[in-house]
Design an enzyme around this catalytic site. Structure first.
Site, short mmCIF file in Angstrom:
data_model
loop_
_atom_site.label_atom_id
_atom_site.label_comp_id
_atom_site.label_asym_id
_atom_site.label_seq_id
_atom_site.Cartn_x
_atom_site.Cartn_y
_atom_site.Cartn_z
N ASP A 226 0.82 -1.21 0.00
CA ASP A 226 0.00 0.00 0.00
C ASP A 226 0.86 1.26 0.00
OD1 ASP A 226 -2.83 1.08 0.51
OD2 ASP A 226 -1.67 2.07 2.09
N GLU A 270 13.63 -15.90 -0.52
CA GLU A 270 13.90 -17.04 0.36
C GLU A 270 12.82 -18.11 0.25
OE1 GLU A 270 14.07 -15.47 4.35
OE2 GLU A 270 15.73 -14.13 3.83
#
Ligand code: NOJ
Length: 557
Positions: A226, A270
């Site tokens: 956002d 990851e």
């Protein structure tokens, strides 16, 4: 005819329609869910996660690849959940963490990935950090996670600077001490209940990195970020320069952001290399915009240039060209968006004299031609779905819902109040969805309740059930178009080339076997030579494509 460089591997080489594909986000159709208004399973008049779970078959049948949830976290709802009080808890209105986990996993069973919203620029004033900052008082370390300052003027009664809130009014509010004396001011670029975080503070960075891991661990496939260009501030908090150079605005698009998002990218990587970071980035300068899309920063960002463009062939052509050229430079896929929970619904917007979108032009009582608007919205949806990249749709767009003029006394959006009631706000596109039946709540709620925003009385023909039975409905068009998009090897990620067409017409080819032609002119136009019509947004007239319509064709060999 030059091939417009695609933004990366073609669909054929990336195999993007396979659920297991790491690059799914490059060409996906992503459905935005505003959970308050999607489906209400517990009958309290507000949508919830159990409601979404129960409707997953609808989303599968629609043919989407992923859903993006606007914030579902614990929140006082000062800004529809964009005021987060606790990132690790689901708001009780919507359910609980177990329900969210079950939803993510059920959705995957339907081949649908889940994207969540993270709101790093600010938190709720009910967030524990802000409560601690208030209690700890001026000068405390707790206040350093935010932007607290003394006021200007002899008694500090003037705000620290002249910044204005994105929702209107000043961007500062003043605290009052328990004994009633006025205290320090704090910065909020949005509502007063959304204090801005200080991204220069290590706790702020650490906490967000932890939040990302918390949700990636729970199987979310992506994060919508956002207000992604607003986080970093010039710590001197200067007044706004008249014409700041790129990167020198005190709070928009500052260079520090790149390193913040690089660290987020490392975290995303990851996790199996298939998690995506998608920025909400409103920037007029395309050079600055695509810096966020370099291969070690974000994966994608919303294309607001296209979303806000008027229904005008040349404006749209320029927007498409600029988008593809700029994204091609950094190897990022473009995104195509016609609506979201902040924007006037397309059928209403495209039926107006001014078909573009700007927040500051929203007014009550703007006339709209519903029939024209719907024709254009159908044509625009097919156009957007045919372009190279990802397609984002907002719940209810597939039903062709209009922007509702919510009665003033029922409005909840802070944008309305902070404009002094001049701006109708954004609730008009957030009205609960009509699922079935003849009258409110149209199957939205399990009970016969007043929904959190009132639904119009004339939506019986707009319900998902009514439209499913009608092959000419907006829902049927979206289902067919998304099905073609999903299965056609030339659609989604890849490249396109324009083909010659009359002024006012947008015609382009994808691969060897797909043509999109959109007629924005006032007269019907000829179709390019073709051997098959995949789909049209309106019936042809004497073999020609009428005004405000799109056709998808298989070109002649
Ligand atoms: C952008 C969101 O889309 C909007 O709904 C929200 O009000 C602001 N950011 C503030 O979080």
């Amino acid at each position: 005819m030059d091939e417009i460089p695609g933004a990366g591997p073609s669909q054929a080489s990336s195999g993007q329609h396979s659920a297991a594909d790491r690059d799914w986000w490059r060409g996906a159709a992503i459905y935005e869910i505003y959970p308050r208004s999607f489906a209400d399973a517990n009958g309290d008049g507000t949508g919830d996660l159990a409601g979404v779970r129960a409707r997953l078959p609808y989303l599968r049948d629609l043919g989407i690849d992923a859903m993006w949830f606007t914030p579902w976290y614990q929140s006082p709802m000062a800004d529809g959940g964009y005021d987060v009080a606790d990132y690790r808890a689901i708001d009780p209105l919507f359910g609980d963490l177990a329900e969210a986990e079950a939803l993510i996993s059920d959705a995957l069973g339907y081949g649908i990935r889940t994207i969540i919203d993270v709101v790093p620029n600010h938190v709720s004033d009910q967030h524990v950090w802000f409560q601690q900052a208030i209690a700890a008082g001026p000068g405390s370390p707790e206040r350093e996670r935010f932007w607290f300052r003394e006021g200007r003027g002899p008694n500090g009664e003037e705000p620290p600077n002249g910044w204005t809130s994105e929702f209107g009014g000043r961007a500062w509010s003043r605290l009052t001490a328990p004994d009633g004396t006025p205290e320090q001011w704090y910065l909020h670029l949005f509502a007063a209940g959304q204090p801005d975080l200080n991204w220069g503070h290590p706790d702020v960075r650490r906490e967000h990195e932890d939040v990302l891991r918390f949700w990636f661990d729970r199987g979310v496939a992506g994060i919508r970020i956002d207000s992604a260009a607003l986080l970093a501030k010039d710590p001197a908090l200067p007044d706004l320069p008249i014409q700041p150079l790129p990167g020198e605005h005190p709070y928009v698009d500052r260079d520090d952001l790149q390193e913040i998002y690089r660290s987020w990218r490392r975290i995303a990587e990851e996790y199996d290399g298939d998690r995506a970071l998608i920025g909400e980035i409103w920037l007029p300068n395309p050079d600055r915009f695509v810096r966020y899309l370099r291969s070690d920063v974000l994966h994608a960002a919303f294309n607001f240039d296209f979303l806000t463009a008027p229904w005008d062939a040349e404006v749209l052509r320029t927007s498409i060209d600029t988008t593809l050229m700029m994204h091609g430079r950094v190897g990022a896929p473009a995104t195509w968006v016609l609506s979201n929970h902040d924007i006037t619904r397309p059928v209403t917007r495209y039926g107006r004299a001014d078909t573009g979108f700007a927040f500051d032009r929203k007014r009550y009582g703007t006339p709209s031609d519903r029939v024209l608007g719907e024709r254009r919205a159908r044509a625009a949806a097919m156009l957007a779905m045919a372009l190279p990249g990802a397609y984002y749709l907002f719940q209810g767009e597939e039903l062709g819902l209009d922007e509702v003029e919510v009665p003033r006394e029922r409005i909840q959006d802070p944008m309305h109040f902070r404009s002094g009631g001049v701006d109708p706000g954004r609730d008009g596109c957030r009205v609960p969805l009509p699922w079935d039946g003849e009258k409110p709540p149209y199957g939205f709620s399990s009970g016969d309740v007043d929904t959190w925003l009132p639904q119009p009385d004339d939506w019986a023909s707009m319900t998902a059930e009514a439209q499913s039975a009608d092959p000419g409905s907006m829902l049927s068009l979206y289902r067919m178009a998304l099905m073609v998009r999903r299965t056609h090897p030339d659609l989604g990620d890849g490249s396109m080339k324009w083909i010659p067409s009359a002024p006012g017409v947008l015609a382009f080819q994808r691969g060897d076997s797909f043509i999109n032609i959109t007629n924005l002119d006032t007269d019907p136009c000829e179709l390019p030579s073709h051997e098959r019509i995949w789909l049209t947004s309106a019936p042809l007239e004497g073999g020609r494509l009428p005004a405000n319509a799109t056709a998808w064709l298989r070109p002649s060999a």
